[in-house]
Design a protein around this motif. Structure first.
Motif, PDB file in Angstrom:
ATOM      1  N   UNK A   2       1.768   5.231 -13.785  1.00  0.00           N
ATOM      2  CA  UNK A   2       2.178   6.020 -14.954  1.00  0.00           C
ATOM      3  C   UNK A   2       1.006   6.740 -15.598  1.00  0.00           C
ATOM      4  N   UNK A   3      -0.198   6.157 -15.442  1.00  0.00           N
ATOM      5  CA  UNK A   3      -1.398   6.768 -16.020  1.00  0.00           C
ATOM      6  C   UNK A   3      -1.907   7.933 -15.191  1.00  0.00           C
ATOM      7  N   UNK A   4      -1.228   8.213 -14.061  1.00  0.00           N
ATOM      8  CA  UNK A   4      -1.582   9.385 -13.277  1.00  0.00           C
ATOM      9  C   UNK A   4      -2.426   9.120 -12.052  1.00  0.00           C
ATOM     10  N   UNK A   5      -2.495   7.868 -11.611  1.00  0.00           N
ATOM     11  CA  UNK A   5      -3.286   7.562 -10.418  1.00  0.00           C
ATOM     12  C   UNK A   5      -2.731   8.305  -9.209  1.00  0.00           C
ATOM     13  N   UNK A   6      -3.627   8.905  -8.433  1.00  0.00           N
ATOM     14  CA  UNK A   6      -3.200   9.583  -7.216  1.00  0.00           C
ATOM     15  C   UNK A   6      -3.713   8.900  -5.978  1.00  0.00           C
ATOM     16  N   UNK A   7      -4.733   8.045  -6.163  1.00  0.00           N
ATOM     17  CA  UNK A   7      -5.337   7.335  -5.043  1.00  0.00           C
ATOM     18  C   UNK A   7      -5.367   5.840  -5.354  1.00  0.00           C
ATOM     19  N   UNK A   8      -5.214   5.035  -4.310  1.00  0.00           N
ATOM     20  CA  UNK A   8      -5.324   3.587  -4.454  1.00  0.00           C
ATOM     21  C   UNK A   8      -6.647   3.075  -3.891  1.00  0.00           C
ATOM     22  N   UNK A   9      -7.603   3.931  -3.728  1.00  0.00           N
ATOM     23  CA  UNK A   9      -8.887   3.536  -3.179  1.00  0.00           C
ATOM     24  C   UNK A   9      -9.515   2.440  -4.038  1.00  0.00           C
ATOM     25  N   UNK A  10      -9.837   1.299  -3.413  1.00  0.00           N
ATOM     26  CA  UNK A  10     -10.440   0.179  -4.122  1.00  0.00           C
ATOM     27  C   UNK A  10      -9.452  -0.785  -4.748  1.00  0.00           C
ATOM     28  N   UNK A  11      -8.145  -0.486  -4.668  1.00  0.00           N
ATOM     29  CA  UNK A  11      -7.162  -1.398  -5.239  1.00  0.00           C
ATOM     30  C   UNK A  11      -6.998  -2.630  -4.345  1.00  0.00           C
ATOM     31  N   UNK A  12      -6.949  -3.805  -4.969  1.00  0.00           N
ATOM     32  CA  UNK A  12      -6.649  -5.057  -4.279  1.00  0.00           C
ATOM     33  C   UNK A  12      -5.350  -5.615  -4.860  1.00  0.00           C
ATOM     34  N   UNK A  13      -4.285  -5.588  -4.088  1.00  0.00           N
ATOM     35  CA  UNK A  13      -2.986  -6.094  -4.544  1.00  0.00           C
ATOM     36  C   UNK A  13      -2.664  -7.374  -3.786  1.00  0.00           C
ATOM     37  N   UNK A  14      -2.305  -8.413  -4.510  1.00  0.00           N
ATOM     38  CA  UNK A  14      -2.089  -9.721  -3.886  1.00  0.00           C
ATOM     39  C   UNK A  14      -0.750 -10.308  -4.299  1.00  0.00           C
ATOM     40  N   UNK A  15       0.055 -10.675  -3.288  1.00  0.00           N
ATOM     41  CA  UNK A  15       1.339 -11.363  -3.505  1.00  0.00           C
ATOM     42  C   UNK A  15       2.283 -10.590  -4.427  1.00  0.00           C
ATOM     43  N   UNK A  16       2.300  -9.274  -4.294  1.00  0.00           N
ATOM     44  CA  UNK A  16       3.199  -8.464  -5.116  1.00  0.00           C
ATOM     45  C   UNK A  16       4.447  -8.097  -4.325  1.00  0.00           C
ATOM     46  N   UNK A  17       5.598  -8.123  -4.981  1.00  0.00           N
ATOM     47  CA  UNK A  17       6.848  -7.668  -4.381  1.00  0.00           C
ATOM     48  C   UNK A  17       7.012  -6.195  -4.751  1.00  0.00           C
ATOM     49  N   UNK A  18       6.660  -5.328  -3.823  1.00  0.00           N
ATOM     50  CA  UNK A  18       6.672  -3.889  -4.062  1.00  0.00           C
ATOM     51  C   UNK A  18       7.898  -3.203  -3.467  1.00  0.00           C
ATOM     52  N   UNK A  19       8.925  -3.976  -3.199  1.00  0.00           N
ATOM     53  CA  UNK A  19      10.185  -3.370  -2.764  1.00  0.00           C
ATOM     54  C   UNK A  19      10.748  -2.542  -3.921  1.00  0.00           C
ATOM     55  N   UNK A  20      11.299  -1.402  -3.569  1.00  0.00           N
ATOM     56  CA  UNK A  20      11.777  -0.479  -4.585  1.00  0.00           C
ATOM     57  C   UNK A  20      10.731   0.533  -5.015  1.00  0.00           C
ATOM     58  N   UNK A  21       9.517   0.406  -4.465  1.00  0.00           N
ATOM     59  CA  UNK A  21       8.428   1.327  -4.804  1.00  0.00           C
ATOM     60  C   UNK A  21       8.049   2.204  -3.614  1.00  0.00           C
ATOM     61  N   UNK A  22       8.961   2.345  -2.667  1.00  0.00           N
ATOM     62  CA  UNK A  22       8.639   3.083  -1.434  1.00  0.00           C
ATOM     63  C   UNK A  22       8.201   4.522  -1.729  1.00  0.00           C
ATOM     64  N   UNK A  23       8.942   5.214  -2.582  1.00  0.00           N
ATOM     65  CA  UNK A  23       8.608   6.613  -2.856  1.00  0.00           C
ATOM     66  C   UNK A  23       7.224   6.727  -3.481  1.00  0.00           C
ATOM     67  N   UNK A  24       6.910   5.841  -4.426  1.00  0.00           N
ATOM     68  CA  UNK A  24       5.599   5.878  -5.086  1.00  0.00           C
ATOM     69  C   UNK A  24       4.483   5.598  -4.096  1.00  0.00           C
ATOM     70  N   UNK A  25       4.672   4.572  -3.249  1.00  0.00           N
ATOM     71  CA  UNK A  25       3.634   4.194  -2.296  1.00  0.00           C
ATOM     72  C   UNK A  25       3.387   5.297  -1.264  1.00  0.00           C
ATOM     73  N   UNK A  26       4.431   6.011  -0.905  1.00  0.00           N
ATOM     74  CA  UNK A  26       4.270   7.099   0.062  1.00  0.00           C
ATOM     75  C   UNK A  26       3.602   8.321  -0.562  1.00  0.00           C
ATOM     76  N   UNK A  27       3.692   8.438  -1.898  1.00  0.00           N
ATOM     77  CA  UNK A  27       3.079   9.576  -2.577  1.00  0.00           C
ATOM     78  C   UNK A  27       1.600   9.343  -2.865  1.00  0.00           C
TER      79      UNK A  27
END
Length: 381
Positions: free
Chosen positions: A27-52
């Motif tokens: 929501x803050x406008x991130x366009x890149x996930x470079x350096x992000x570490x995500x652990x044990x997250x249920x990201x189902x339903x976020x397909x469109x965001x992850x592909x963008x």
């Protein structure tokens, strides 16, 4: 090594510790996930965001995605650690253990059916030490526990607490003077505003965690709980009976003071006690011991014990011997007869400390009240 053996943070990395946090970044406008570490997250339903988003340089550990998303992320540069099969625990877990989790349904099932027992049995299966999957799972798990412990100490129930460690023998039986004194020490420390940390096992460790856990109760209730426990003095011959007796006390007094236990499956024959509200259980014993000593910024009280306690005394002494003056914390040995004659660690400790900054931080006392006075800054007298 940082204080909990989680992977050291870097200015170039960002721990994304919840789906809410992920959504906030987007929501803050991130366009890149470079350096992000995500652990044990249920990201189902976020397909469109992850592909963008540009996933180059992102790391996902044990996350769940909609169909096709994982392959897309990997193809575009993300590093994804998959869920491992045949593992009786979550190597990517994002929280510490509780006794209720490790001993689920202990009142109606045997200890051998609990998560704690199943994980230990898995860890000693033939060939596990040579198994890449097992080694990876254990290492990832211990890293995750370290991160979760950091979180509890920074933002959770033990945030900014002054931690005092209590070390002592696992053989102290419920109903004995040794157990009662360890429980009284835990109670006194908690009532003085300290958080109590132990190795999380039975004996003196259980007693100290219990004393702290019940510290908000009147003396009569605490004494009654100690007497209730004594009906099953130890975890041999039956861990089930030992754990059930403790579970009955916890059920009777469910809102205890937060305490910390840091046990290990390396000593799987020693079950974790049920009075640590926060349990950081590790596979690697050496890491676990170093972490426990490092966390105790209020000092450590060493009750009478044998080989394990002696090892902990001199491991702590080594840290203080070579440490900067600002990092040295009190070492309090309780029991002159025990530490001067039965296991004469005190003379050796005195010799090591002579002429060093730690010399004024070592104490030999006879009572738990004197130990409390030392860590409270009032001296032993």
């Amino acid at each position: 090594m940082n204080r909990t053996a989680a992977l050291n943070p870097s200015p170039r990395t960002l721990d994304v510790n919840s789906v809410v946090h992920f959504d906030r970044l987007v929501s803050a406008g991130a366009g890149s996930m470079n350096g992000w570490h995500a652990q044990s997250l249920d990201l189902r339903g976020h397909a469109r965001t992850l592909k963008a988003l540009d996933p180059q340089g992102a790391i996902f550990l044990g996350c769940t995605f909609d169909d096709g998303v994982e392959e897309s992320l990997r193809r575009r540069g993300a590093l994804i650690f998959p869920k491992l099969q045949g593992i009786p625990f979550d190597p990517y877990r994002g929280r510490l253990y509780t006794a209720a989790e490790l001993y689920e349904d202990i009142s109606s099932t045997d200890y051998e059916s609990t998560l704690d027992a199943q994980v230990y049995q898995w860890s000693i299966l033939p060939g596990q030490r040579a198994s890449l999957d097992a080694t990876l799972a254990a290492a990832l798990h211990d890293h995750a526990i370290g991160a979760a412990l950091d979180d509890v100490l920074d933002h959770g129930a033990l945030a900014k607490a002054k931690l005092v460690g209590v070390m002592g023998g696992h053989a102290a039986q419920r109903g004995t003077t040794e157990f009662a004194e360890a429980a009284r020490l835990g109670r006194l420390l908690a009532q003085a505003g300290f958080a109590v940390a132990t190795g999380g096992g039975p004996g003196a460790m259980e007693a100290a965690n219990m004393g702290a856990y019940l510290s908000g109760l009147p003396d009569a209730d605490s004494t009654a709980a100690v007497e209730q426990l004594a009906a099953v003095p130890g975890f041999r011959p039956s861990v089930s009976a030992w754990a059930r007796q403790a579970a009955a006390v916890v059920e009777r007094y469910p809102e205890g003071t937060p305490t910390l236990g840091i046990p290990t499956w390396f000593y799987g024959h020693e079950p974790p006690n049920l009075f640590a509200t926060h349990i950081a259980k590790y596979f690697a014993n050496a890491v676990r011991e170093a972490i426990l000593l490092e966390l105790c910024n209020g000092g450590i009280v060493f009750l009478p014990g044998a080989a394990g306690t002696v090892q902990e005394i001199f491991q702590d002494a080594c840290e203080n011997y070579y440490g900067a003056p600002q990092t040295i914390t009190p070492m309090v040995l309780v029991g002159r007869e025990h530490w001067e004659r039965t296991f004469p660690a005190w003379p050796m400790l005195q010799s090591l400390a002579a002429g060093k900054p730690m010399e004024d931080k070592i104490f030999l006392v006879d009572t738990v009240e004197e130990a409390l006075a030392v860590v409270s800054g009032r001296g032993p007298g």
